[in-house]
Design a protein around this motif. Structure first.
Motif, short mmCIF file in Angstrom:
data_model
loop_
_atom_site.label_atom_id
_atom_site.label_comp_id
_atom_site.label_asym_id
_atom_site.label_seq_id
_atom_site.Cartn_x
_atom_site.Cartn_y
_atom_site.Cartn_z
N ALA A 194 -22.53 24.12 23.26
CA ALA A 194 -22.02 22.83 23.70
C ALA A 194 -20.78 22.49 22.88
CB ALA A 194 -23.09 21.76 23.53
N ARG A 195 -19.84 21.81 23.50
CA ARG A 195 -18.57 21.51 22.84
C ARG A 195 -18.78 20.85 21.47
NH1 ARG A 195 -13.19 20.65 24.41
NH2 ARG A 195 -13.74 21.19 26.55
N SER A 196 -19.71 19.91 21.40
CA SER A 196 -19.94 19.20 20.13
C SER A 196 -20.44 20.16 19.06
CB SER A 196 -20.94 18.06 20.32
OG SER A 196 -22.18 18.55 20.82
N GLN A 197 -21.29 21.13 19.42
CA GLN A 197 -21.78 22.12 18.47
C GLN A 197 -20.64 23.02 18.00
OE1 GLN A 197 -24.83 23.99 20.86
NE2 GLN A 197 -26.47 22.88 19.83
N ALA A 198 -19.83 23.48 18.96
CA ALA A 198 -18.73 24.38 18.61
C ALA A 198 -17.71 23.69 17.72
CB ALA A 198 -18.07 24.89 19.89
N GLU A 199 -17.38 22.45 18.04
CA GLU A 199 -16.40 21.73 17.23
C GLU A 199 -16.92 21.50 15.81
OE1 GLU A 199 -14.11 19.21 20.76
OE2 GLU A 199 -15.77 18.28 19.64
N ALA A 200 -18.21 21.17 15.69
CA ALA A 200 -18.78 20.95 14.36
C ALA A 200 -18.81 22.24 13.56
CB ALA A 200 -20.19 20.37 14.49
N ALA A 214 -19.09 23.64 27.44
CA ALA A 214 -18.63 24.39 26.28
C ALA A 214 -17.12 24.26 26.15
CB ALA A 214 -19.02 25.86 26.43
N LEU A 215 -16.57 24.82 25.09
CA LEU A 215 -15.12 24.88 24.96
C LEU A 215 -14.50 25.72 26.07
CD1 LEU A 215 -14.67 25.43 21.11
CD2 LEU A 215 -14.12 23.36 22.39
N VAL A 216 -15.28 26.67 26.55
CA VAL A 216 -14.83 27.59 27.60
C VAL A 216 -15.66 27.32 28.86
CG1 VAL A 216 -14.41 29.99 28.22
CG2 VAL A 216 -14.32 29.30 25.83
N PRO A 217 -15.06 27.15 30.02
CA PRO A 217 -15.84 26.87 31.23
C PRO A 217 -16.78 28.01 31.60
CG PRO A 217 -13.49 26.48 31.59
CD PRO A 217 -13.61 27.19 30.27
N ALA A 218 -17.89 27.66 32.23
CA ALA A 218 -18.84 28.69 32.66
C ALA A 218 -18.22 29.63 33.67
CB ALA A 218 -20.09 28.02 33.24
N ALA A 219 -17.32 29.12 34.52
CA ALA A 219 -16.66 29.95 35.53
C ALA A 219 -15.44 30.62 34.90
CB ALA A 219 -16.25 29.09 36.73
#
Length: 309
Positions: free
Chosen positions: A110-116, A43-48
């Motif tokens: 997921a990063r691609s979903q968030a960016e879109a 994701a744009l933000v790490p899980a940890a």
């Protein structure tokens, strides 16, 4: 080290009912997002991160989201931009659901979903411009407005968790600011606060601009009547709205003419704390946080394990 709450075990039938109710909070829009895919994509933000812990709490998110909107509506350009160009009055529930889902995608998607998703929001905002009732011109993608919206959201979610779930340490608060930067930049909020002192300075700079409005009163009235929460939780909705007003800085409440009737009494505060702390232990298998953990091949209870990250 980020502190965690252990998961609250629920009987299968009760879990399934709560799971469905929580999913309904995001409406039909949630069907378009699969937080468990693509497998392995971060994701744009790490899980940890502290963000993954804070944003999983649906009670504090609800409170923080309303507090953020109240702060946004105190700014004339943001207020009139939303009221003149959105369907909030006609379909407040759908608007609320989309906003909540957007927050989930920003943190857990997921990063691609968030960016879109963010790119789509920026494109739509590019078409929004107008004039306030006071005669000021505005564009939704003006950086100062984007910075204010980003700051108010960060304040709302952080402060609601801090007040009603558990106190966040200075290190955790600093981490929340850092973790919000990637999404803020994608939205165009390149001047958004990156620390508590910067947030305090932005609030201070807005002191003379924030103002009361009938729209603020109308928003609160809509939120009180809106069937935003599942049936069994509906009686709690009024208290959550009151809690959102209660966490606003005192001078902001004064500017918005939100008087002592909006302050929580001792019993009301205890009720909110109980609900928020219980929600912090509620592991729901269909929720975005759990689905995101599965995408990254992490156990369902990853965010509920007291471990050093």
């Amino acid at each position: 080290m980020f502190r965690h709450s252990t998961a609250l075990p629920l009987p299968g039938l009760l879990h399934d009912r709560l799971d469905r109710a929580a999913t309904d909070l995001f409406g039909n829009s949630a069907l378009q997002i699969d937080f468990s895919r693509p497998a392995g994509e971060p994701a744009l933000v790490p899980a940890a991160s502290i963000s993954w812990i804070v944003f999983k709490n649906q009670v504090s998110m609800f409170i923080g989201g309303i507090a953020a909107v109240l702060l946004e509506f105190a700014e004339p350009k943001v207020r009139d931009g939303v009221w003149q160009h959105s369907s909030f009055r006609q379909d407040a529930l759908t608007r609320l659901q989309r906003t909540g889902l957007a927050a989930m995608v920003t943190v857990y998607g997921a990063r691609s979903q968030a960016e879109a998703m963010i790119a789509g929001v920026v494109r739509r905002h590019g078409k929004v411009e107008g004039q306030t009732s006071g005669g000021e011109t505005y564009k939704a993608n003006d950086q100062d407005l984007l910075d204010w919206v980003q700051a108010t959201a960060g304040f709302g979610f952080m402060e609601a968790y801090h007040r009603f779930v558990r106190a966040l340490s200075p290190e955790e608060r600093d981490a929340l600011f850092r973790e919000a930067e990637p999404a803020a930049k994608l939205y165009g909020a390149v001047g958004a606060p990156r620390s508590q002192p910067e947030l305090d300075a932005l609030f201070a700079s807005k002191r003379d601009r924030l103002e009361p409005s009938p729209i603020v009163e109308e928003f609160l009235s809509i939120m009180r009547d809106l069937p935003a929460l599942p049936g069994p939780a509906r009686p709690l909705q009024g208290l959550l709205i009151k809690a959102a007003v209660d966490i606003l800085p005192h001078w902001v409440r004064h500017r918005l003419a939100l008087g002592p009737e909006w302050s929580l009494n001792r019993l009301e505060r205890a009720t909110i704390v109980l609900a928020a702390r219980s929600a912090d232990r509620l592991l729901l298998r269909s929720s975005p946080p759990v689905q995101a953990c599965r995408r990254l091949n992490l156990p369902d209870d990853y965010l509920y394990r007291p471990m050093k990250r």
